[in-house]
Design a protein around this motif. Structure first.
Motif, short mmCIF file in Angstrom:
data_model
loop_
_atom_site.label_atom_id
_atom_site.label_comp_id
_atom_site.label_asym_id
_atom_site.label_seq_id
_atom_site.Cartn_x
_atom_site.Cartn_y
_atom_site.Cartn_z
N ASN A 1 26.10 43.17 39.40
CA ASN A 1 25.25 42.69 38.46
C ASN A 1 25.57 41.57 37.45
O ASN A 1 24.81 40.77 36.73
N THR A 2 26.86 41.60 37.23
CA THR A 2 27.44 40.68 36.52
C THR A 2 27.60 38.95 36.78
O THR A 2 27.90 38.10 36.17
N LYS A 3 26.88 38.72 38.27
CA LYS A 3 26.86 37.49 38.57
C LYS A 3 28.39 36.83 38.50
O LYS A 3 28.49 35.76 38.25
N THR A 4 29.22 37.49 38.92
CA THR A 4 30.41 37.03 38.99
C THR A 4 31.48 37.18 40.49
O THR A 4 30.90 38.13 41.10
N ASP A 5 32.21 36.14 40.53
CA ASP A 5 33.02 36.32 41.83
C ASP A 5 34.31 36.71 41.64
O ASP A 5 35.27 36.94 42.48
N SER A 6 34.60 37.16 40.50
CA SER A 6 35.97 37.55 40.06
C SER A 6 36.22 39.05 40.16
O SER A 6 36.27 39.75 39.12
N TRP A 7 36.25 39.64 41.15
CA TRP A 7 36.54 40.96 41.45
C TRP A 7 37.08 41.06 42.77
O TRP A 7 37.40 40.39 43.81
N ILE A 8 37.96 42.17 42.95
CA ILE A 8 38.55 42.67 43.95
C ILE A 8 38.39 44.10 44.55
O ILE A 8 38.31 44.91 43.68
N LEU A 9 38.33 44.18 45.86
CA LEU A 9 38.04 45.52 46.44
C LEU A 9 39.22 46.04 47.04
O LEU A 9 39.86 45.33 47.89
N VAL A 10 39.61 47.36 46.71
CA VAL A 10 40.78 47.63 47.33
C VAL A 10 40.56 49.10 47.96
O VAL A 10 40.06 49.94 47.36
N HIS A 11 41.44 49.27 49.26
CA HIS A 11 41.28 50.59 49.87
C HIS A 11 42.72 51.09 49.70
O HIS A 11 43.59 50.43 50.44
N LYS A 12 42.69 52.20 49.20
CA LYS A 12 43.94 52.96 48.98
C LYS A 12 44.21 54.01 49.96
O LYS A 12 43.07 54.95 49.99
N ALA B 1 42.55 58.84 51.09
CA ALA B 1 41.86 57.71 50.97
C ALA B 1 40.77 57.47 50.04
O ALA B 1 39.85 58.06 50.16
N PHE B 2 40.77 56.31 49.38
CA PHE B 2 39.62 56.05 48.62
C PHE B 2 39.66 54.48 48.19
O PHE B 2 40.56 53.79 48.64
N TYR B 3 38.31 53.93 47.67
CA TYR B 3 38.27 52.86 47.39
C TYR B 3 38.12 52.61 46.00
O TYR B 3 37.73 53.42 45.15
N TYR B 4 38.33 51.34 45.30
CA TYR B 4 38.22 51.36 43.89
C TYR B 4 38.12 49.60 43.91
O TYR B 4 38.49 48.95 44.72
N ILE B 5 37.40 49.29 42.51
CA ILE B 5 37.40 47.82 42.24
C ILE B 5 37.61 47.17 41.06
O ILE B 5 37.95 48.49 39.98
N VAL B 6 38.64 46.27 41.28
CA VAL B 6 39.04 45.65 39.64
C VAL B 6 38.15 44.51 39.37
O VAL B 6 37.93 43.43 40.02
N ASP B 7 37.34 44.45 38.31
CA ASP B 7 36.64 43.50 37.74
C ASP B 7 37.08 42.77 36.84
O ASP B 7 37.37 43.21 35.74
N PHE B 8 37.06 41.28 36.93
CA PHE B 8 37.84 40.45 35.78
C PHE B 8 36.42 39.62 35.14
O PHE B 8 36.92 38.47 34.37
N SER B 9 35.19 40.14 35.11
CA SER B 9 34.24 39.46 34.60
C SER B 9 34.50 39.20 33.18
O SER B 9 33.94 38.31 32.46
N THR B 10 34.97 40.25 32.39
CA THR B 10 35.18 40.12 30.90
C THR B 10 36.56 39.31 30.71
O THR B 10 37.01 39.11 29.39
N GLY B 11 37.29 39.13 31.62
CA GLY B 11 38.74 38.05 31.40
C GLY B 11 39.85 39.06 31.61
O GLY B 11 40.88 38.51 31.59
#
Length: 222
Positions: free
Chosen positions: A41-52, A84-94
């Protein structure tokens, strides 16, 4: 008149064909592919999807190269695995913000932009993409207004362990589930400790063998 009728019939057939094609059921890809195709929803492409998995981070999707801290918990929209699980790292705020829960994931998506977003909305309500039973609980179809998702849900972890499958109606560009149809259970497992196990109940009701009549002792002649 005949030509007009033929053209009308042809037009109706084409429209019907398009309608049927739009409602053709398609199976969801694996969970990883679904999460890679969500639209933030943030209209950003600055994010990482991680599978641990088993303590190791595997980057599934990376649109920016930045440092982040590994997380000890996360989410899943399929069958949950303790290791095992997923998490996202969002850098939309810097700065890095970590999305480790389904509620936060739904907020990250914001509104339904595609079928993958719709799957996230459903997951936030406890529904799952069951890759082992794709025909029942991992497919979807759509029309002009809505997505229709056939998904599973774990309804009991006690006796018996049970999963049901549902058809959910989620509007395109919406933010809610319009309708839920219960299609019944597709897995029902009992274990030896289940007192309500039908098999054990049948065994208990089985008639016990009757005792043989006692033989009378022969009388002695005096």
């Amino acid at each position: 008149m005949v030509k007009f009728t033929c053209r009308l019939v042809t037009f109706i057939c084409i429209v019907s064909g398009i309608s049927l094609s739009a409602q053709e059921k398609k199976q969801f890809p694996n969970v990883s592919a679904v999460l890679q195709n969500i639209v933030p929803n943030t209209k950003t492409d600055s994010w990482i999807l991680v599978h641990k998995s088993y303590g190791k981070d595997n980057i599934v999707k990376q649109s920016t190269v930045k440092e982040y801290e590994s997380q000890s918990s996360g989410f899943n929209i399929g069958i949950a695995d303790e290791d095992a699980f997923y998490y996202i790292v969002d850098f939309s705020t810097g700065k890095p913000e970590y999305i480790t829960g389904l509620t936060a994931l739904r907020k990250f998506v914001g509104k339904v932009d595609n079928i993958y977003d719709a799957a996230v909305f459903a997951a936030a309500e406890g529904y799952i993409i069951d890759e082992e039973f794709r025909d029942l609980a991992a497919n979807y179809y759509q029309d002009k207004s809505n997505y229709y998702l056939d998904l599973g849900k774990l309804t009991s972890t006690e006796c018996p362990y049970q999963k049901k499958h549902f058809t959910l109606t989620i509007p395109k560009s919406g933010e809610t589930i319009l309708n839920t149809k219960d299609n019944g259970s597709y897995i029902e497992l009992y274990n030896k400790k289940c007192t309500n196990n039908p098999r054990l109940l049948k065994l208990e009701k089985k008639e016990e063998p009757k005792d043989e009549p006692k033989k009378s002792k022969p009388t002695r002649r005096k």
